[in-house]
Design an enzyme around this catalytic site. Structure first.
Site, mmCIF file in Angstrom:
data_model
loop_
_atom_site.group_PDB
_atom_site.id
_atom_site.type_symbol
_atom_site.label_atom_id
_atom_site.label_comp_id
_atom_site.label_asym_id
_atom_site.label_seq_id
_atom_site.Cartn_x
_atom_site.Cartn_y
_atom_site.Cartn_z
ATOM 1 C CE1 TYR A 1 4.248 8.337 -0.307
ATOM 2 C CE2 TYR A 1 4.737 6.129 -1.099
ATOM 3 C CZ TYR A 1 5.051 7.214 -0.304
ATOM 4 O OH TYR A 1 6.180 7.177 0.498
ATOM 5 C CE1 TYR B 1 -0.504 9.190 0.016
ATOM 6 C CE2 TYR B 1 -1.295 11.261 0.937
ATOM 7 C CZ TYR B 1 -0.476 10.146 1.020
ATOM 8 O OH TYR B 1 0.360 9.964 2.111
ATOM 9 C CB CYS B 2 -5.087 5.481 -2.917
ATOM 10 S SG CYS B 2 -5.461 5.535 -4.691
ATOM 11 C CD1 TRP B 3 -0.018 1.270 -5.891
ATOM 12 C CD2 TRP B 3 1.479 2.524 -4.834
ATOM 13 N NE1 TRP B 3 1.211 0.976 -6.431
ATOM 14 C CE2 TRP B 3 2.153 1.744 -5.789
ATOM 15 C CE3 TRP B 3 2.222 3.401 -4.055
ATOM 16 C CZ2 TRP B 3 3.533 1.797 -5.995
ATOM 17 C CZ3 TRP B 3 3.603 3.467 -4.239
ATOM 18 C CH2 TRP B 3 4.242 2.672 -5.197
#
Length: 346
Positions: free
Chosen positions: A120, A91-93
């Site tokens: 996120y 995952y990233c932002w």
């Protein structure tokens, strides 16, 4: 590559979770147990952001590729070394380019990846809905020195579901809360993530115990949705006679260095009053710990009475005890719940 919504993505399993955001983003808050393998360093991310604003998306992407190219093999190897299992969660932002490209890279060398849909940000947003779903929440209130934390531990040993806020916040929730804690408090964001992580392992059909706290525990702030739910929950109050509370406070804090205790007393000087502060410091210096604790209880009992006004409209059940024994008092709480609230023991 599969895309997963937050509820499925964070479901407990053996698949390692990889946070590909920058170290600074990770430090502010991350999914519990996630491992940080950043696509960009803090400095690289900052530079890309400036280029994006000044020159546009294409130039920013080109700059990012320049940063990533030389370290692609190193990044992939780190992801592979995490576990012998072949699957990874990434995952990233916002579930965009960073997580997609990292998942592509990991799959290029034989791993299978799940990407967090919405990133996120989506994970953080889903927490409010989950906190709002808690129906069988029981708030344990009681004056300072009643042993509420120990009572919650005893309840947990009896099979009750407990969220230990002070443990997760690494703070005891008063001016003395930091004493004895070697580790720093988590950020508010991480504190909230850890609470949510605890909640996901609980059965919502059974009661959940939590200690009555203010919105902030030290520097860590409770999730607003949980705080609002706590204000509507059943309240059970444990009342222990003052002499027992004094002895518990001396037992719990008496072994800590006097300078640390004195600093904590001075923190409440403006509310405690000049004379009371001087007297408490004097008793402490003379080694008269029970006198110190007894004087401090005047302040904390007054503060607690103010707090009690905030939950007057909630369902309040009072359990009086002459004992300072946490195991005995936990039994009394369960008996009261079964008798008056028609809530069976878990």
């Amino acid at each position: 590559m599969k895309y997963q919504k937050p509820q499925s993505f964070i479901k407990a399993d053996k698949i390692p979770i990889i946070d590909v955001r920058s170290p600074l983003e990770y430090q502010k808050g991350h999914i519990p147990l996630a491992i940080n393998i950043p696509l960009f360093t803090n400095e690289e991310r900052h530079e890309i952001g400036i280029i994006y604003k000044k020159l546009g998306k294409l130039q920013a992407i080109e700059k990012g590729l320049g940063f990533v190219g030389p370290k692609m093999m190193e990044i992939a190897q780190k992801a592979r070394d995490i576990s012998e299992h072949n699957e990874r969660k990434v995952y990233c932002w916002r579930g965009g380019m960073r997580s997609e490209k990292m998942a592509w890279l990991f799959e290029l060398i034989g791993m299978q990846c799940q990407v967090l849909e919405g990133g996120y940000k989506a994970y953080r947003n889903c927490q409010s809905a989950d906190f709002s779903k808690i129906e069988n929440l029981i708030i344990l209130h009681g004056s300072t020195g009643c042993g509420k934390t120990e009572i919650l531990k005893e309840l947990s040993l009896k099979g009750e579901q407990v969220i230990d806020l002070e443990k997760l916040a690494n703070h005891r929730g008063s001016a003395f809360g930091f004493i004895g804690n070697k580790n720093k408090q988590p950020t508010s964001q991480q504190f909230q993530n850890d609470i949510h992580n605890t909640l996901t392992n609980l059965d919502f059909s059974k009661r959940i115990w939590i200690e009555g706290e203010s919105m902030k525990i030290g520097l860590a702030t409770l999730p607003e949705a949980l705080w609002l739910r706590m204000k509507k929950a059943h309240v059970i109050e444990i009342r222990v006679e003052r002499t027992k509370r004094v002895k518990r406070i001396v037992k719990e804090y008496g072994l800590y260095p006097k300078p640390e205790l004195m600093d904590s007393i001075l923190k409440i000087n403006s509310q405690f009053g000049k004379q009371n502060t001087q007297d408490a410091v004097h008793f402490l210096e003379m080694g008269q710990l029970e006198e110190t604790a007894n004087l401090l209880l005047k302040y904390y009992d007054h503060s607690y009475e103010y707090t009690r006004k905030r939950f007057r409209e909630q369902s309040i059940f009072v359990v009086k005890s002459e004992s300072g024994d946490s195991k005995e008092n936990s039994d009394k709480l369960l008996t009261t719940l079964t008798k008056y609230m028609n809530l069976e023991v878990a």
